[in-house]
Write a protein that holds these residues in place. Structure first.
Motif, short mmCIF file in Angstrom:
data_model
loop_
_atom_site.label_atom_id
_atom_site.label_comp_id
_atom_site.label_asym_id
_atom_site.label_seq_id
_atom_site.Cartn_x
_atom_site.Cartn_y
_atom_site.Cartn_z
N ASP A 146 0.81 -1.22 0.00
CA ASP A 146 0.00 0.00 0.00
C ASP A 146 0.85 1.27 0.00
N THR A 147 2.12 1.15 -0.38
CA THR A 147 2.99 2.33 -0.46
C THR A 147 2.38 3.36 -1.41
N LEU A 148 2.40 4.60 -1.00
CA LEU A 148 1.85 5.68 -1.83
C LEU A 148 2.98 6.33 -2.62
N PHE A 149 2.88 6.27 -3.94
CA PHE A 149 3.79 6.99 -4.81
C PHE A 149 3.18 8.37 -5.09
N SER A 150 4.00 9.27 -5.57
CA SER A 150 3.50 10.63 -5.79
C SER A 150 3.81 11.12 -7.20
N VAL A 190 -5.93 10.44 -4.41
CA VAL A 190 -5.14 9.22 -4.57
C VAL A 190 -5.88 8.27 -5.50
N VAL A 191 -5.16 7.76 -6.50
CA VAL A 191 -5.69 6.73 -7.39
C VAL A 191 -5.25 5.37 -6.86
N ASP A 192 -6.20 4.48 -6.60
CA ASP A 192 -5.85 3.19 -6.01
C ASP A 192 -5.36 2.20 -7.06
N THR A 193 -5.08 0.98 -6.63
CA THR A 193 -4.49 -0.02 -7.52
C THR A 193 -5.46 -0.53 -8.58
N ALA A 194 -6.75 -0.19 -8.43
CA ALA A 194 -7.74 -0.58 -9.44
C ALA A 194 -8.03 0.57 -10.41
N GLN A 231 7.57 -1.44 -10.83
CA GLN A 231 8.17 -2.78 -10.77
C GLN A 231 7.16 -3.85 -11.16
N GLY A 232 6.36 -3.52 -12.16
CA GLY A 232 5.45 -4.51 -12.73
C GLY A 232 4.13 -4.70 -12.00
N ARG A 233 3.88 -3.96 -10.93
CA ARG A 233 2.62 -4.13 -10.21
C ARG A 233 1.88 -2.81 -10.07
N ALA A 234 0.57 -2.91 -9.91
CA ALA A 234 -0.25 -1.71 -9.73
C ALA A 234 0.01 -1.12 -8.34
N VAL A 235 0.08 0.20 -8.27
CA VAL A 235 0.38 0.88 -7.01
C VAL A 235 -0.55 2.08 -6.82
N ARG A 236 -0.65 2.54 -5.59
CA ARG A 236 -1.42 3.74 -5.27
C ARG A 236 -0.56 4.97 -5.60
N VAL A 237 -1.22 5.99 -6.16
CA VAL A 237 -0.47 7.17 -6.60
C VAL A 237 -1.24 8.44 -6.23
N LEU A 238 -0.52 9.38 -5.63
CA LEU A 238 -1.09 10.70 -5.34
C LEU A 238 -1.04 11.54 -6.60
#
Length: 248
Positions: A146-150, A190-194, A231-238
Motif C-alpha cells: 500500500d505504499t503511496l507513490f507521488s 489518490v488513485v488506487d491499484t484498481a 516494478q510490474g505491479r499496480a500501485v497507489r499514486v497521489l
C-alpha cells in the motif's frame, strides 16, 4: 483565490505572539513552540521566521530540537502550498535520523502524513542502528503493497503513471452566480491499484470560489484511471488535477 487547506494543528501550546527582540533570547525549543502557536493563529510567515531562528547555528538547541524545527518547517511550507519545500524539510529531518516518528501529522492532514512517509522511503537505510524502531523497520522492509507513490508535482519511482480514461472531462460546468466565477481549480487525490479515486483522499487545493468545493469533489470522485505501475505491479499514486471551471 480560495485555498482549501484548513490549518488544524494538534498539541498546540496557545500563547500570545512573540516580539522579535524576545525571540532572539529564546531557546530553539521555545522558538518551535512559539512557531506552532503562530500556525494556530494563521500567521504562517511569522511562524517560518521563528523556525529560521530555531534552525540558526547560533541558537542553542539539541538534535531533537533541530529535527522538530525541520518537521514543523515542512508543515508550514505545506500549508503555504510549497510542497517541494515541505518535502525538502522532511528530508532534512529524516536524514538526521530516519527512525524519526512524528505522531499527529495525520490529524493535521492525512495527505501530509502520507507525504512524510513517502519522503522516508527515499532515505537510505543506515548500515547500523543502535535502537531499531518501527519506522526503521518499515524503511528496511522496502515498499509495502500500500505504499503511496507521488505524481505531485512530478512522478517518481513509477514505470507508468495513472492515465485518465476516455470520457472524463477536465472541464467543470457550474451555474453562474455572484459567488461563482470561471477559472482554474486544483484538486488532489489518490488513485488506487484498481484505477479508482479514493474518495476520502480528495482535497481541493485551490478553487475560484469556496462554494465550488463539493461540486469539484463530486466531479472527481467517479473518475477512472489506468492504475499507476511500479516494478510490474499496480500501485497507489497521489495525483493532482487542474480543472477548468466554466459558467453555464
Amino acid at each position: 483565490m480560495y485555498v482549501a487547506r484548513p490549518i488544524l494543528v494538534v498539541a498546540i501550546v496557545c500563547s500570545s505572539g512573540v516580539a522579535r527582540s524576545g525571540a532572539a533570547q529564546m531557546t530553539a525549543g521555545d522558538l518551535v513552540s512559539a512557531a506552532r502557536t503562530q500556525l494556530w493563529n494563521g500567521n504562517a510567515d511569522s511562524g517560518l521566521a521563528l523556525l529560521r531562528l530555531a534552525l540558526d547555528s547560533g541558537t542553542s538547541g539539541t538534535t531533537s530540537d533541530r529535527m522538530n524545527a525541520l518537521v514543523w518547517r515542512g508543515v508550514f511550507q505545506y500549508f503555504k502550498g510549497r510542497d517541494s519545500l515541505a518535502r525538502e524539510s522532511f528530508r532534512d529531518a529524516l536524514t538526521i535520523d530516519p527512525r524519526l516518528e512524528v505522531t499527529g501529522l495525520a490529524q493535521v492532514d492525512s495527505l501530509l502524513a502520507l507525504e512524510f512517509e513517502a519522503v522516508r522511503q527515499s532515505i537510505p537505510v543506515p548500515q547500523t542502528a543502535a535502537r531499531p524502531t518501527p519506522a526503521l523497520a518499515r524503511l528496511a522492509a522496502g515498499r509495502s503493497a500500500d505504499t503511496l507513490f507521488s505524481c505531485v508535482p512530478d512522478c517518481h519511482g513509477l514505470d507508468q503513471p495513472p492515465r485518465i480514461l476516455s470520457g472524463m472531462s477536465e472541464t467543470v460546468a457550474v451555474e453562474s452566480g455572484p459567488l461563482i466565477m470561471g477559472g482554474v481549480a486544483v484538486v488532489r487525490f489518490v488513485v488506487d491499484t484498481a484505477g479508482s479515486v479514493e474518495a476520502a483522499s480528495i482535497s481541493v487545493v485551490s478553487s475560484p470560489g469556496a462554494a465550488l468545493r463539493e461540486t469539484l469533489i463530486d466531479h472527481v470522485r467517479p473518475a477512472r484511471f489506468t492504475p499507476g505501475r511500479a516494478q510490474g505491479r499496480a500501485v497507489r499514486v497521489l495525483m493532482q488535477w487542474r480543472l477548468n471551471v466554466r459558467s453555464r
